[in-house]
Design a protein around this motif. Structure first.
Motif, short mmCIF file in Angstrom:
data_model
loop_
_atom_site.label_atom_id
_atom_site.label_comp_id
_atom_site.label_asym_id
_atom_site.label_seq_id
_atom_site.Cartn_x
_atom_site.Cartn_y
_atom_site.Cartn_z
N MET A 1 1.10 -1.07 -0.15
CA MET A 1 -0.11 -0.40 -0.32
C MET A 1 0.74 1.81 0.03
SD MET A 1 -2.61 1.37 2.57
CE MET A 1 -3.73 2.29 2.67
N ALA A 2 0.69 2.40 -1.09
CA ALA A 2 1.43 3.60 -0.93
C ALA A 2 0.97 4.34 0.63
CB ALA A 2 0.75 4.74 -1.97
N ALA A 3 1.70 5.11 0.61
CA ALA A 3 2.19 6.10 1.91
C ALA A 3 0.98 6.72 1.52
CB ALA A 3 3.71 6.96 2.28
N HIS A 4 0.53 7.37 2.92
CA HIS A 4 -1.03 8.01 2.87
C HIS A 4 0.28 9.60 2.88
CE1 HIS A 4 -4.01 10.59 5.32
NE2 HIS A 4 -4.48 9.88 4.52
N PRO A 5 -0.21 10.74 1.98
CA PRO A 5 -0.08 11.63 1.60
C PRO A 5 0.03 12.72 2.78
CG PRO A 5 -1.33 10.95 -0.01
CD PRO A 5 -1.50 9.82 0.54
N PRO A 6 0.79 13.46 3.19
CA PRO A 6 0.56 14.49 4.88
C PRO A 6 -0.54 15.18 4.29
CG PRO A 6 2.48 15.49 3.25
CD PRO A 6 2.01 13.95 2.39
N ALA A 7 -0.86 15.21 2.99
CA ALA A 7 -1.83 16.87 2.67
C ALA A 7 -2.76 16.44 1.26
CB ALA A 7 -1.88 17.92 2.86
N PHE A 8 -3.87 17.18 1.31
CA PHE A 8 -4.14 16.93 -0.45
C PHE A 8 -4.35 18.01 -1.15
CE2 PHE A 8 -4.85 12.89 1.87
CZ PHE A 8 -4.23 11.79 1.47
N GLY A 39 -9.83 14.23 9.09
CA GLY A 39 -8.64 14.73 9.67
C GLY A 39 -7.77 15.01 8.94
N ASP A 40 -7.99 14.40 7.35
CA ASP A 40 -6.77 15.67 6.45
C ASP A 40 -6.71 17.07 6.19
OD1 ASP A 40 -5.22 12.43 6.33
OD2 ASP A 40 -6.83 12.14 4.14
N MET A 41 -5.82 17.37 5.87
CA MET A 41 -5.45 18.38 5.31
C MET A 41 -5.98 19.63 4.10
SD MET A 41 -4.89 21.86 6.21
CE MET A 41 -4.64 21.37 8.17
N LEU A 42 -6.51 19.83 3.87
CA LEU A 42 -6.80 20.00 2.04
C LEU A 42 -6.96 21.14 2.04
CD1 LEU A 42 -8.17 18.31 -0.68
CD2 LEU A 42 -10.85 19.19 0.36
N PHE A 43 -6.22 22.24 0.61
CA PHE A 43 -5.97 23.09 0.03
C PHE A 43 -7.45 22.42 -1.04
CE2 PHE A 43 -1.85 22.27 2.04
CZ PHE A 43 -1.76 23.36 3.00
N LEU A 44 -8.20 24.37 -1.27
CA LEU A 44 -9.03 24.48 -2.49
C LEU A 44 -8.23 25.16 -3.02
CD1 LEU A 44 -10.04 23.77 1.07
CD2 LEU A 44 -12.75 23.28 -0.64
N PHE A 45 -9.19 24.77 -4.09
CA PHE A 45 -8.82 25.11 -5.50
C PHE A 45 -10.08 25.64 -5.95
CE2 PHE A 45 -4.25 23.93 -4.40
CZ PHE A 45 -3.22 24.83 -5.21
N ALA A 46 -10.33 26.47 -6.67
CA ALA A 46 -12.08 26.97 -7.19
C ALA A 46 -10.97 26.70 -8.65
CB ALA A 46 -11.97 27.81 -7.20
N SER A 47 -11.72 26.00 -9.18
CA SER A 47 -10.97 25.69 -11.12
C SER A 47 -11.33 26.88 -12.15
CB SER A 47 -11.64 24.52 -11.70
OG SER A 47 -11.90 24.07 -12.60
#
Length: 145
Positions: A1-8, A39-47
């Motif tokens: 299984m791939a490592a869990h990214p620190p953020a998305f 619980g994961d951090m998410l950065f939001l981009f408006a397309s």
């Protein structure tokens, strides 16, 4: 299984940029995005494809559900539905215009990783991002947020 990214990060059609929370049903995932969870951090981009201007907020995932495949026999990009609580708004612009020149995919720059993951194939999606990109994006937000 791939490592869990620190953020998305997500690039999506978002019309109400000042909302306290967002829901993103059946979002396409790439580059580890299918591993997103509460619980994961998410950065939001408006397309920009839907009139948005790129990075606008940082949030925390409050709910994440893997969506079943619609066609179990054929190829299909994994999809998830997520809910996100808004934590802070970006203080500087970052979108296609600012990332356009970062095309050396192997240079290790956070701008190049974002350009590759979001704009090489410009569909809306959730992507896993490296620690370097997460740190870079954090710099677009107030220190107290």
């Amino acid at each position: 299984m791939a490592a869990h990214p620190p953020a998305f990060a997500i690039k999506a059609e978002i019309h109400e940029l000042d909302a306290a929370a967002y829901a993103f049903p059946r979002q396409k995932t790439m580059y580890g995005g299918k591993h997103i969870r509460a619980g994961d951090m998410l950065f939001l981009f408006a397309s920009e494809n839907e009139g948005g201007h790129g990075l606008f907020a940082r949030g925390i995932v409050t709910q994440s559900t893997a969506e079943p495949r619609r066609n179990p026999e054929g190829p299909e990009t994994p999809r998830v539905s997520i809910a996100v609580s808004n934590l802070a708004f970006a203080q500087a612009p970052l979108g296609r215009a600012e990332l356009r020149t970062f095309t050396d995919w192997d240079d290790g720059r956070p701008e190049s990783e974002l350009n590759f993951k979001f704009y090489r194939q410009a569909t809306n999606k959730i992507v896993g991002i490296s620690e370097g990109v997460a740190a870079f994006l954090t710099g677009f937000f107030p220190a107290s947020a």
